[in-house]
Design a protein around this motif. Structure first.
Motif, PDB file in Angstrom:
ATOM      1  N   GLY A  86      90.753  -6.372 120.577  1.00 62.58           N
ATOM      2  CA  GLY A  86      91.326  -6.311 122.127  1.00 62.58           C
ATOM      3  C   GLY A  86      90.751  -4.994 123.122  1.00 62.58           C
ATOM      4  N   THR A  87      90.002  -4.516 121.886  1.00 64.54           N
ATOM      5  CA  THR A  87      89.487  -2.516 123.279  1.00 64.54           C
ATOM      6  C   THR A  87      88.491  -3.214 123.666  1.00 64.54           C
ATOM      7  N   ARG A  88      88.767  -2.811 124.880  1.00 64.65           N
ATOM      8  CA  ARG A  88      87.714  -3.125 126.344  1.00 64.65           C
ATOM      9  C   ARG A  88      86.688  -1.966 125.690  1.00 64.65           C
ATOM     10  N   LEU A  89      85.536  -2.921 126.080  1.00 67.42           N
ATOM     11  CA  LEU A  89      84.243  -2.090 125.575  1.00 67.42           C
ATOM     12  C   LEU A  89      83.489  -2.195 126.976  1.00 67.42           C
ATOM     13  N   SER A  90      82.822  -1.261 127.812  1.00 73.12           N
ATOM     14  CA  SER A  90      82.170  -1.332 128.518  1.00 73.12           C
ATOM     15  C   SER A  90      80.172  -0.808 127.798  1.00 73.12           C
ATOM     16  N   VAL A  91      79.558  -0.670 128.789  1.00 77.46           N
ATOM     17  CA  VAL A  91      77.188  -1.542 127.747  1.00 77.46           C
ATOM     18  C   VAL A  91      76.917  -1.145 128.844  1.00 77.46           C
ATOM     19  N   GLU A  92      75.646  -0.576 128.336  1.00 79.04           N
ATOM     20  CA  GLU A  92      74.907   0.006 129.340  1.00 79.04           C
ATOM     21  C   GLU A  92      73.178  -0.117 128.173  1.00 79.04           C
ATOM     22  N   GLY A  93      72.643  -1.035 129.800  1.00 76.63           N
ATOM     23  CA  GLY A  93      71.577  -1.264 128.742  1.00 76.63           C
ATOM     24  C   GLY A  93      71.113  -2.975 128.579  1.00 76.63           C
ATOM     25  N   PRO A  94      70.886  -4.224 128.141  1.00 81.67           N
ATOM     26  CA  PRO A  94      69.568  -3.582 126.803  1.00 81.67           C
ATOM     27  C   PRO A  94      68.505  -2.449 127.090  1.00 81.67           C
ATOM     28  N   TYR A  95      68.221  -1.499 126.003  1.00 80.93           N
ATOM     29  CA  TYR A  95      67.425  -1.119 126.368  1.00 80.93           C
ATOM     30  C   TYR A  95      66.341  -1.059 125.199  1.00 80.93           C
ATOM     31  N   GLY A  96      64.724  -0.486 124.849  1.00 79.35           N
ATOM     32  CA  GLY A  96      63.721  -0.779 124.053  1.00 79.35           C
ATOM     33  C   GLY A  96      63.094  -1.908 123.672  1.00 79.35           C
ATOM     34  N   ARG A  97      61.701  -1.924 123.446  1.00 77.48           N
ATOM     35  CA  ARG A  97      61.007  -2.725 123.062  1.00 77.48           C
ATOM     36  C   ARG A  97      60.658  -3.081 121.902  1.00 77.48           C
ATOM     37  N   LEU A  98      61.985  -2.571 120.262  1.00 76.37           N
ATOM     38  CA  LEU A  98      62.009  -3.158 119.520  1.00 76.37           C
ATOM     39  C   LEU A  98      61.675  -4.736 119.286  1.00 76.37           C
ATOM     40  N   THR A  99      60.811  -5.282 119.750  1.00 70.00           N
ATOM     41  CA  THR A  99      61.490  -7.002 119.457  1.00 70.00           C
ATOM     42  C   THR A  99      60.454  -7.888 118.670  1.00 70.00           C
ATOM     43  N   LEU A 100      60.490  -8.583 118.981  1.00 70.75           N
ATOM     44  CA  LEU A 100      59.055  -9.784 118.327  1.00 70.75           C
ATOM     45  C   LEU A 100      58.764  -9.951 119.049  1.00 70.75           C
ATOM     46  N   GLY A 101      58.628  -9.927 120.711  1.00 70.52           N
ATOM     47  CA  GLY A 101      57.565 -10.451 121.988  1.00 70.52           C
ATOM     48  C   GLY A 101      56.921  -8.862 121.776  1.00 70.52           C
ATOM     49  N   ALA A 102      57.197  -8.186 120.559  1.00 68.59           N
ATOM     50  CA  ALA A 102      55.978  -6.840 120.989  1.00 68.59           C
ATOM     51  C   ALA A 102      55.274  -6.740 119.424  1.00 68.59           C
ATOM     52  N   ALA A 103      55.105  -8.017 118.675  1.00 63.88           N
ATOM     53  CA  ALA A 103      54.393  -8.363 117.422  1.00 63.88           C
ATOM     54  C   ALA A 103      53.159  -9.678 118.285  1.00 63.88           C
ATOM     55  N   ALA A 104      51.955  -9.486 117.186  1.00 64.44           N
ATOM     56  CA  ALA A 104      50.570 -10.916 117.418  1.00 64.44           C
ATOM     57  C   ALA A 104      51.770 -11.715 117.091  1.00 64.44           C
ATOM     58  N   PRO A 105      51.387 -13.424 117.486  1.00 62.54           N
ATOM     59  CA  PRO A 105      52.455 -14.335 117.412  1.00 62.54           C
ATOM     60  C   PRO A 105      52.722 -14.733 115.860  1.00 62.54           C
ATOM     61  N   ALA A 106      51.478 -15.623 115.537  1.00 61.31           N
ATOM     62  CA  ALA A 106      51.661 -15.130 114.045  1.00 61.31           C
ATOM     63  C   ALA A 106      51.496 -14.283 112.917  1.00 61.31           C
ATOM     64  N   SER A 107      51.819 -13.455 113.103  1.00 63.59           N
ATOM     65  CA  SER A 107      51.330 -12.097 112.365  1.00 63.59           C
ATOM     66  C   SER A 107      52.088 -12.169 111.007  1.00 63.59           C
ATOM     67  N   PRO A 108      51.620 -11.029 110.010  1.00 58.52           N
ATOM     68  CA  PRO A 108      53.497 -11.496 108.667  1.00 58.52           C
ATOM     69  C   PRO A 108      53.557  -9.932 110.043  1.00 58.52           C
ATOM     70  N   LEU A 109      54.597  -9.235 109.028  1.00 58.33           N
ATOM     71  CA  LEU A 109      55.684  -8.997 110.003  1.00 58.33           C
ATOM     72  C   LEU A 109      56.232  -7.598 108.244  1.00 58.33           C
ATOM     73  N   ALA A 110      55.951  -6.282 108.755  1.00 55.31           N
ATOM     74  CA  ALA A 110      56.622  -5.269 107.895  1.00 55.31           C
ATOM     75  C   ALA A 110      56.926  -3.946 108.160  1.00 55.31           C
ATOM     76  N   PHE A 111      58.817  -4.300 108.141  1.00 51.38           N
ATOM     77  CA  PHE A 111      59.459  -3.134 108.216  1.00 51.38           C
ATOM     78  C   PHE A 111      59.720  -1.791 108.181  1.00 51.38           C
ATOM     79  N   LEU A 112      59.501  -1.339 108.167  1.00 55.16           N
ATOM     80  CA  LEU A 112      60.501  -0.268 107.587  1.00 55.16           C
ATOM     81  C   LEU A 112      61.220   1.033 107.557  1.00 55.16           C
ATOM     82  N   GLY A 113      62.254   0.852 107.128  1.00 54.84           N
ATOM     83  CA  GLY A 113      63.720   2.165 108.215  1.00 54.84           C
ATOM     84  C   GLY A 113      64.469   2.449 106.608  1.00 54.84           C
ATOM     85  N   ALA A 114      65.104   3.358 107.520  1.00 54.66           N
ATOM     86  CA  ALA A 114      66.217   4.196 106.997  1.00 54.66           C
ATOM     87  C   ALA A 114      67.383   4.244 107.761  1.00 54.66           C
TER      88      ALA A 114
END
Length: 169
Positions: free
Chosen positions: A107-135
């Motif tokens: 029930g706690t209210r939140l406020s938000v600023e954004g969205p930001y960032g371009r790490l989206t599927l739209g940034a990748a070639a449409p049919a290519s395989p994808l590899a994600f690396l993270g920690a």
């Protein structure tokens, strides 16, 4: 003086007025929070989340309206909840602000600023395989992206690094 005035107005509009209006329209509130691992929490957010226009991989600056300190924002990626009824934040507690977000009561209210960032599927070639690396806790956004890509029939590999099995997000 004119440039300073224009800068002040720009900051006021983009960092205060628009986030306040967007947050009021979305009516964001904490639905639930749960501890999922070593210092990591998942926080489900409900409201008119579709009005935010976000896609997996983007992040927001979140403010928790639960008392003093609500003016300080914290950057956290948001992903869709499994039922599609809201957003899920995956937060690693690293200080007072993230502890407030992780421990926010339903029930706690939140406020938000954004969205930001371009790490989206739209940034990748449409049919290519994808590899994600993270920690760390940032892997949560990559898991959401990988799931979305797999749902569209794309080949996906996700590699995550952790000190031990308990540290995996």
């Amino acid at each position: 003086l004119g440039l300073w005035g224009a800068l002040g107005i720009t900051v006021l509009v983009w960092r205060v007025v628009l986030p306040v209006l967007r947050s009021r329209r979305a009516g964001l509130r904490v639905a639930a929070g749960r501890h999922v691992g070593r210092g990591v929490w998942e926080v489900d957010v409900v409201g008119h989340t579709a009005a935010l226009g976000a896609t997996s991989g983007q992040f927001f600056y979140w403010r928790v309206h639960d008392g003093p300190g609500w003016t300080r924002a914290h950057p956290v990626s948001a992903t869709a909840t499994p039922d599609g009824a809201g957003l899920r934040l995956t937060v690693r507690v690293a200080g007072d602000g993230t502890a407030r977000l992780a421990g926010a009561r339903p029930g706690t209210r939140l406020s938000v600023e954004g969205p930001y960032g371009r790490l989206t599927l739209g940034a990748a070639a449409p049919a290519s395989p994808l590899a994600f690396l993270g920690a760390g806790v940032g892997v949560a956004a990559l898991v959401a992206l990988a799931g979305e890509a797999a749902a569209h029939g794309r080949d996906v590999v996700l590699i995550s690094r952790a000190h031990d099995a308990e540290s995996l997000v």
